[in-house]
Design a protein around this motif. Structure first.
Motif, PDB file in Angstrom:
ATOM      1  N   VAL A   9       0.852  -1.188   0.000  1.00 22.00           N
ATOM      2  CA  VAL A   9       0.000   0.000   0.000  1.00 22.00           C
ATOM      3  C   VAL A   9       0.886   1.236   0.000  1.00 22.00           C
ATOM      4  O   VAL A   9       1.724   1.410   0.885  1.00 22.00           O
ATOM      5  CB  VAL A   9      -0.932   0.024   1.232  1.00 22.00           C
ATOM      6  N   LEU A  10       0.706   2.083  -1.003  1.00 19.83           N
ATOM      7  CA  LEU A  10       1.400   3.362  -1.076  1.00 19.83           C
ATOM      8  C   LEU A  10       0.408   4.464  -0.720  1.00 19.83           C
ATOM      9  O   LEU A  10      -0.745   4.419  -1.147  1.00 19.83           O
ATOM     10  CB  LEU A  10       1.954   3.601  -2.482  1.00 19.83           C
ATOM     11  N   ILE A  11       0.877   5.437   0.037  1.00 22.89           N
ATOM     12  CA  ILE A  11       0.011   6.553   0.416  1.00 22.89           C
ATOM     13  C   ILE A  11       0.204   7.667  -0.604  1.00 22.89           C
ATOM     14  O   ILE A  11       1.332   8.083  -0.892  1.00 22.89           O
ATOM     15  CB  ILE A  11       0.350   7.063   1.834  1.00 22.89           C
ATOM     16  N   GLY A  12      -0.883   8.145  -1.147  1.00 21.44           N
ATOM     17  CA  GLY A  12      -0.819   9.220  -2.123  1.00 21.44           C
ATOM     18  C   GLY A  12      -0.707  10.583  -1.451  1.00 21.44           C
ATOM     19  O   GLY A  12      -0.455  10.698  -0.251  1.00 21.44           O
ATOM     20  N   ALA A  13      -0.912  11.610  -2.243  1.00 23.82           N
ATOM     21  CA  ALA A  13      -0.825  12.982  -1.749  1.00 23.82           C
ATOM     22  C   ALA A  13      -2.121  13.317  -1.010  1.00 23.82           C
ATOM     23  O   ALA A  13      -2.975  14.043  -1.501  1.00 23.82           O
ATOM     24  CB  ALA A  13      -0.577  13.946  -2.905  1.00 23.82           C
ATOM     25  N   GLY A  14      -2.239  12.773   0.183  1.00 26.21           N
ATOM     26  CA  GLY A  14      -3.470  12.936   0.954  1.00 26.21           C
ATOM     27  C   GLY A  14      -3.230  13.440   2.355  1.00 26.21           C
ATOM     28  O   GLY A  14      -4.000  13.121   3.264  1.00 26.21           O
ATOM     29  N   ALA A  15      -2.182  14.247   2.565  1.00 31.66           N
ATOM     30  CA  ALA A  15      -1.899  14.745   3.909  1.00 31.66           C
ATOM     31  C   ALA A  15      -2.993  15.688   4.401  1.00 31.66           C
ATOM     32  O   ALA A  15      -3.071  15.989   5.582  1.00 31.66           O
ATOM     33  CB  ALA A  15      -0.547  15.447   3.949  1.00 31.66           C
ATOM     34  N   ASP A  16      -3.842  16.140   3.493  1.00 31.93           N
ATOM     35  CA  ASP A  16      -4.956  16.994   3.888  1.00 31.93           C
ATOM     36  C   ASP A  16      -6.287  16.241   3.845  1.00 31.93           C
ATOM     37  O   ASP A  16      -7.355  16.842   3.865  1.00 31.93           O
ATOM     38  CB  ASP A  16      -5.019  18.244   3.015  1.00 31.93           C
ATOM     39  N   ALA A  17      -6.220  14.911   3.812  1.00 31.47           N
ATOM     40  CA  ALA A  17      -7.433  14.089   3.781  1.00 31.47           C
ATOM     41  C   ALA A  17      -7.357  13.066   4.908  1.00 31.47           C
ATOM     42  O   ALA A  17      -6.497  12.190   4.900  1.00 31.47           O
ATOM     43  CB  ALA A  17      -7.559  13.382   2.437  1.00 31.47           C
ATOM     44  N   ASN A  18      -8.228  13.185   5.861  1.00 30.52           N
ATOM     45  CA  ASN A  18      -8.269  12.244   6.981  1.00 30.52           C
ATOM     46  C   ASN A  18      -9.382  11.224   6.776  1.00 30.52           C
ATOM     47  O   ASN A  18     -10.422  11.533   6.197  1.00 30.52           O
ATOM     48  CB  ASN A  18      -8.508  12.973   8.301  1.00 30.52           C
ATOM     49  N   PRO A  19      -9.188  10.009   7.278  1.00 28.40           N
ATOM     50  CA  PRO A  19     -10.248   9.013   7.189  1.00 28.40           C
ATOM     51  C   PRO A  19     -11.447   9.427   8.047  1.00 28.40           C
ATOM     52  O   PRO A  19     -11.296  10.104   9.051  1.00 28.40           O
ATOM     53  CB  PRO A  19      -9.586   7.737   7.742  1.00 28.40           C
ATOM     54  N   ASN A  20     -12.592   9.017   7.601  1.00 25.12           N
ATOM     55  CA  ASN A  20     -13.816   9.320   8.346  1.00 25.12           C
ATOM     56  C   ASN A  20     -14.744   8.130   8.197  1.00 25.12           C
ATOM     57  O   ASN A  20     -15.039   7.741   7.080  1.00 25.12           O
ATOM     58  CB  ASN A  20     -14.462  10.585   7.782  1.00 25.12           C
ATOM     59  N   LEU A  62      -0.857   8.808 -14.451  1.00 21.55           N
ATOM     60  CA  LEU A  62       0.131   9.306 -13.501  1.00 21.55           C
ATOM     61  C   LEU A  62      -0.278   8.889 -12.105  1.00 21.55           C
ATOM     62  O   LEU A  62      -1.408   9.103 -11.678  1.00 21.55           O
ATOM     63  CB  LEU A  62       0.239  10.830 -13.562  1.00 21.55           C
ATOM     64  N   TRP A  63       0.658   8.307 -11.377  1.00 21.84           N
ATOM     65  CA  TRP A  63       0.436   7.830 -10.017  1.00 21.84           C
ATOM     66  C   TRP A  63       1.392   8.588  -9.118  1.00 21.84           C
ATOM     67  O   TRP A  63       2.612   8.521  -9.307  1.00 21.84           O
ATOM     68  CB  TRP A  63       0.720   6.344  -9.988  1.00 21.84           C
ATOM     69  N   VAL A  64       0.862   9.326  -8.161  1.00 22.05           N
ATOM     70  CA  VAL A  64       1.671  10.127  -7.245  1.00 22.05           C
ATOM     71  C   VAL A  64       1.624   9.495  -5.857  1.00 22.05           C
ATOM     72  O   VAL A  64       0.545   9.240  -5.315  1.00 22.05           O
ATOM     73  CB  VAL A  64       1.182  11.582  -7.195  1.00 22.05           C
ATOM     74  N   SER A  65       2.796   9.253  -5.292  1.00 22.34           N
ATOM     75  CA  SER A  65       2.903   8.712  -3.935  1.00 22.34           C
ATOM     76  C   SER A  65       3.712   9.669  -3.072  1.00 22.34           C
ATOM     77  O   SER A  65       4.676  10.269  -3.528  1.00 22.34           O
ATOM     78  CB  SER A  65       3.589   7.347  -3.950  1.00 22.34           C
ATOM     79  N   ALA A  66       3.310   9.769  -1.809  1.00 25.56           N
ATOM     80  CA  ALA A  66       4.005  10.625  -0.854  1.00 25.56           C
ATOM     81  C   ALA A  66       4.727   9.756   0.178  1.00 25.56           C
ATOM     82  O   ALA A  66       4.675   8.534   0.113  1.00 25.56           O
ATOM     83  CB  ALA A  66       3.010  11.560  -0.177  1.00 25.56           C
ATOM     84  N   TYR A  67       5.374  10.398   1.125  1.00 24.08           N
ATOM     85  CA  TYR A  67       6.088   9.716   2.216  1.00 24.08           C
ATOM     86  C   TYR A  67       7.141   8.748   1.681  1.00 24.08           C
ATOM     87  O   TYR A  67       7.398   7.720   2.284  1.00 24.08           O
ATOM     88  CB  TYR A  67       5.116   8.948   3.118  1.00 24.08           C
ATOM     89  N   THR A  68       7.751   9.057   0.531  1.00 29.76           N
ATOM     90  CA  THR A  68       8.619   8.070  -0.092  1.00 29.76           C
ATOM     91  C   THR A  68      10.073   8.481  -0.218  1.00 29.76           C
ATOM     92  O   THR A  68      10.879   7.682  -0.656  1.00 29.76           O
ATOM     93  CB  THR A  68       8.107   7.736  -1.513  1.00 29.76           C
TER      94      THR A  68
END
Length: 185
Positions: free
Chosen positions: A43-54, A177-183
């Motif tokens: 599992v790769l985390i995308g550019a979602g630092a401004d998206a929290n699970p709910n 295009l696939w963007v991943s963060a924290y990498t």
């Protein structure tokens, strides 16, 4: 099925610091691997630092999110897929990001006197200053893997918000295009 690589642009903060846990990504990985014995899920985390699970803040919410992700993986596995035949071509670049404002030593010393995250950061910056390092900018790594015209993957360091992904999708041609963060390091 040997392996599944998936990405989702959402913080892994269902527990919100209440427990040391892999949160929804680890639970989704486990669910996918149970559904497909012998496979490995990444599992790769995308550019979602401004998206929290709910919803958040419960073990039940972690399971809910994990099952939803695993369900989507199963749905996509039954649909049409594009074959990628080109080997990856990789490139790594570093850009310099200059900060608009840099705190002074007095401000950093005052902040470092605390015991919270800003105090830890301030102490780190003071340490860098005392070693003669510049704290007015940061060298930022960006890596890209291109599989011909079939797929491009961009790997960004740190906690990246959705706007970075949207900008890259405007600037890099093609629809895959696939963007991943924290990498990055």
């Amino acid at each position: 099925l040997r392996a599944v690589v998936l990405g989702y642009a959402c913080h892994a903060t269902t527990f919100d610091g209440e427990a040391i846990h892999g949160d929804w990504p680890a639970a989704a990985r486990d669910s996918i691997e149970r559904r497909h014995p012998g496979s490995t899920a990444l599992v790769l985390i995308g550019a979602g630092a401004d998206a929290n699970p709910n919803p958040r803040r419960s073990a039940e919410a972690v399971v809910t999110h994990a099952v939803e992700v695993a369900n989507q993986v199963d749905r996509l596995l039954t649909g049409p897929m594009r074959v990628i035949t080109d080997p990856p071509a990789a490139a790594l670049a570093r850009i310099t990001l200059d900060f608009d404002a840099v705190p002074g030593v007095t401000e950093l010393e005052g902040t470092a006197a605390g015991s919270d995250r800003p105090a830890i950061t301030a102490a780190h910056l003071l340490s860098r200053l005392s070693a003669g390092e510049d704290i007015g900018s940061v060298s930022y790594p960006i890596q890209r893997w291109s599989f011909g015209d079939s797929l491009s993957m961009v790997f960004l360091a740190g906690e990246v918000v959705a706007d970075y992904s949207l900008r890259l999708k405007r600037e890099i041609p093609g629809d895959r295009l696939w963007v991943s963060a924290y990498t990055g390091a």
